[in-house]
Design a protein around this motif. Structure first.
Motif, PDB file in Angstrom:
ATOM      1  N   VAL A   1     -74.402  17.429  56.205  1.00  0.00           N
ATOM      2  CA  VAL A   1     -74.503  16.674  57.461  1.00  0.00           C
ATOM      3  C   VAL A   1     -75.973  16.356  57.702  1.00  0.00           C
TER       4      VAL A   1
ATOM      5  N   ALA B   1     -73.785  14.589  67.585  1.00  0.00           N
ATOM      6  CA  ALA B   1     -72.764  14.429  66.548  1.00  0.00           C
ATOM      7  C   ALA B   1     -72.937  15.445  65.425  1.00  0.00           C
TER       8      ALA B   1
ATOM      9  N   GLN C   1     -70.202  18.070  64.127  1.00  0.00           N
ATOM     10  CA  GLN C   1     -69.665  17.875  62.781  1.00  0.00           C
ATOM     11  C   GLN C   1     -69.834  19.135  61.938  1.00  0.00           C
TER      12      GLN C   1
ATOM     13  N   ARG D   1     -67.156  21.612  63.072  1.00  0.00           N
ATOM     14  CA  ARG D   1     -65.809  21.282  62.627  1.00  0.00           C
ATOM     15  C   ARG D   1     -65.611  21.571  61.141  1.00  0.00           C
TER      16      ARG D   1
ATOM     17  N   ILE E   1     -71.974  13.262  55.438  1.00  0.00           N
ATOM     18  CA  ILE E   1     -71.732  12.713  56.781  1.00  0.00           C
ATOM     19  C   ILE E   1     -73.079  12.446  57.431  1.00  0.00           C
TER      20      ILE E   1
ATOM     21  N   CYS F   1     -75.053  11.672  60.475  1.00  0.00           N
ATOM     22  CA  CYS F   1     -75.081  11.712  61.946  1.00  0.00           C
ATOM     23  C   CYS F   1     -76.527  11.486  62.375  1.00  0.00           C
TER      24      CYS F   1
ATOM     25  N   THR G   1     -71.437   8.338  61.771  1.00  0.00           N
ATOM     26  CA  THR G   1     -71.218   8.314  63.219  1.00  0.00           C
ATOM     27  C   THR G   1     -72.357   7.514  63.842  1.00  0.00           C
TER      28      THR G   1
ATOM     29  N   GLN H   1     -67.988  12.413  69.499  1.00  0.00           N
ATOM     30  CA  GLN H   1     -66.983  13.455  69.240  1.00  0.00           C
ATOM     31  C   GLN H   1     -65.712  12.866  68.656  1.00  0.00           C
TER      32      GLN H   1
ATOM     33  N   VAL I   1     -66.390  12.213  64.999  1.00  0.00           N
ATOM     34  CA  VAL I   1     -66.435  13.467  64.243  1.00  0.00           C
ATOM     35  C   VAL I   1     -65.033  14.008  64.026  1.00  0.00           C
TER      36      VAL I   1
ATOM     37  N   THR J   1     -63.344  14.432  60.368  1.00  0.00           N
ATOM     38  CA  THR J   1     -62.915  15.771  59.945  1.00  0.00           C
ATOM     39  C   THR J   1     -61.438  15.778  59.571  1.00  0.00           C
TER      40      THR J   1
END
Length: 549
Positions: free
Chosen positions: A24, A30, A34, A37, A150, A152, A440, A458, A461, A465
């Motif tokens: 991440v 975010a 993330q 999660r 990911i 963010c 994101t 959110q 995310v 996920t």
């Protein structure tokens, strides 16, 4: 957040790449969620953050007066009722220090920091088609691999820094609002120039005005503004908001902009002028963004309605400027309608211009040409001598944080090169040609600009996920948006945007503030509730349009 800054980590020697299930980028709103999660799923995951602490926007933007304009009761995480109730905001719109403390509180509650590598800037991420992994490198040469990546990185996290020739020649102090130092900056009694009158510039100007010796404000584009109403919150106040946790959690997912208010006033043309005036007056007095995002949606598509609402706001601004024609001409917009730009909330911003030690410099008449050792030179040949220059020039919004990383997808394609020609995404969640890269706050989703950010980030995310979990459950290793799906989304996005007046206005919403940036509305304007419904439908049908193998 992933932007260049003065903080850097110790140089690390290249070694055998560390392997992760997921990486991440960013430790803001975010990125923190993330990371949480993915850890819940049992994945081996690491977060990377350029700064020395968590917070994202609220780590970097510590300039004087920085605060958010979403109410504290909805600028929240919704996955934990206990977490919501246990934090006590001090006021309706808390300032940056409090918001940074809140995000640290969340990170500590969830024990997230142990899995975040701070002071580390991600420089490149190249997709290895043979191994089906992302090969990621930091600016210090550290190497990692991950199946899923990911990003963010933040929608407003690539500040515009080098805008004027000669900036390095300035003999005084020069600050960029988006890279404000942690150390206190003493402006008391100094001659200060502020360049930029967007939301950030407005917050700076109104905050430092009582302390500076003199201030020159360089105004190019006037802004419609709304006075912020910011009452203090007591424990009893917060207990009342806490009792509405589930109601608010559901509400913000369904409204136009992810707030708890929406366009509930009824159709413009079915109301009398007196009824319309009552709605506008009531929402103006609310001191929030409700006048913009919960009055009459027709202002976004109907020029006559836009003009009537704009006249209402102009009259309010004119009164506060004491009908000073010189200031009204410079500071009250006439060329575009209310709400087609980002609408800032403020606190006695307009009154600053009435101070005898404040001068407004008209950059439409005489644009800034360059920075010189003594200050700022404008096109009329005048040198404005100052001790301090504050640049509030905004951001390369939506796309800038991603193009500042060297992303390479299938066949070596470059995201920076592609977006230099045309900015495209699949719902702001993926980009075709970049397998297992999720985003994101990226372009063509509401989260890029037109949303209460905690709501939209959110939601993205959670969708990402769940998509990864679905793929893993079904034995799939790769997820990639198809070209057909991306084409369809871009077409739908553009058709939706074309119906509005927003696309007719030059602003950072359209990328107009960045030289050479392709013109396209960076944010989906079809509404948060509508977008969320489309995302939910995709998930319920097994993610059509996102090929898995």
């Amino acid at each position: 957040m992933n932007i260049a800054c003065s903080e850097s980590s110790a140089v690390k020697n290249p070694k055998v790449p560390q392997q992760f299930d997921a990486i991440v980028i960013g430790a803001g709103v975010a990125g923190l969620y993330q990371l949480h999660r993915l850890r819940e799923m049992g994945m081996k995951v690491r977060g990377f953050e350029t700064g020395s602490g968590v917070g994202g926007t609220w780590y970097w933007n510590r300039y004087p007066g920085a605060r958010f304009d979403s109410q504290a009761e909805i600028y929240q995480y919704w996955f934990s009722e206990e977490l919501y109730k246990s934090w006590q905001p001090s006021e309706r719109f808390p300032a940056q220090p409090e918001t940074e403390r809140w995000l640290n509180y969340v990170a500590d509650k969830l024990d997230l920091k142990k899995d975040i590598q701070f002071n580390t800037r991600i420089a490149s991420a190249h997709y290895d088609e043979q191994e089906e992994v992302w090969r990621i490198a930091t600016a210090d040469g550290e190497q990692m691999t991950a199946q899923f990546l990911i990003a963010c990185c933040g929608m407003l996290s690539a500040p515009i820094v080098e805008r004027f020739p000669g900036q390095s020649s300035f003999k005084g102090e020069l600050y960029v609002t988006g890279l404000w130092p942690k150390e206190p900056v003493d402006l008391k009694g100094k001659r200060v120039a502020v360049v930029g009158t967007g939301a950030t510039g407005i917050q700076v100007i109104q905050t430092i005005a009582p302390d500076v010796g003199s201030m020159k404000i360089f105004v190019r584009t006037p802004q419609y503004v709304i006075p912020m109403r910011n009452p203090k919150y007591t424990r009893d106040d917060w207990a009342k908001w806490g009792s509405r946790f589930h109601e608010l959690k559901k509400r913000v997912r369904t409204t136009f902009a992810g707030f708890d208010y929406d366009f509930d006033a009824g159709p413009w043309h079915e109301q009398t002028p007196e009824q319309r005036a009552e709605v506008l007056e009531r929402l103006w007095n609310d001191g929030s963004l409700a006048l913009w995002l919960a009055s009459f949606p027709e202002m976004f598509v109907d020029e006559e309605v836009s003009e009537e609402v704009s006249k209402f706001v102009r009259a309010k601004m004119r009164e506060r400027l004491q009908n000073r024609e010189d200031l009204c001409d410079l500071l009250i917009p006439q060329e575009y309608g209310f709400g087609t730009h980002r609408v800032p909330l403020e606190n006695k911003y307009l009154e600053v211009y009435l101070q005898p030690n404040v001068e407004a410099v008209d950059c439409q008449r005489a644009p800034i040409e360059r920075v010189v050792p003594e200050g700022i030179q404008t096109a009329d040949g005048k040198v404005h001598e100052v001790d301090v220059i504050i640049l509030a020039l905004g951001f390369d919004a939506g796309s800038g944080a991603l193009t500042r990383i060297d992303f390479r997808g299938r066949d070596g394609r470059s995201l920076k090169e592609q977006w230099g020609k045309e900015i495209r995404t699949a719902m702001g969640l993926q980009v075709h040609g970049y397998p297992n890269l999720f985003t994101t706050g990226a372009p063509l989703a509401p989260s890029a600009a037109l949303c209460n950010m905690t709501t939209c980030l959110q939601q993205q995310v959670d969708w990402i996920t769940d998509c990864i979990a679905y793929a893993r459950k079904n034995g799939k290793k790769v997820v990639e948006a198809t070209k057909e799906f991306e084409d369809d989304w871009v077409r739908h996005h553009d058709e939706t945007a074309a119906k509005t007046l927003v696309v007719k206005t030059d602003s950072w919403y359209m990328g107009s503030n960045v030289d050479g940036k392709p013109r396209r509305l960076i944010s989906y304007i079809g509404g948060v509730g509508n977008y969320n419904s489309q995302c939910d439908e995709l998930a319920s049908k097994g993610y059509p349009g996102f090929a898995m193998r």
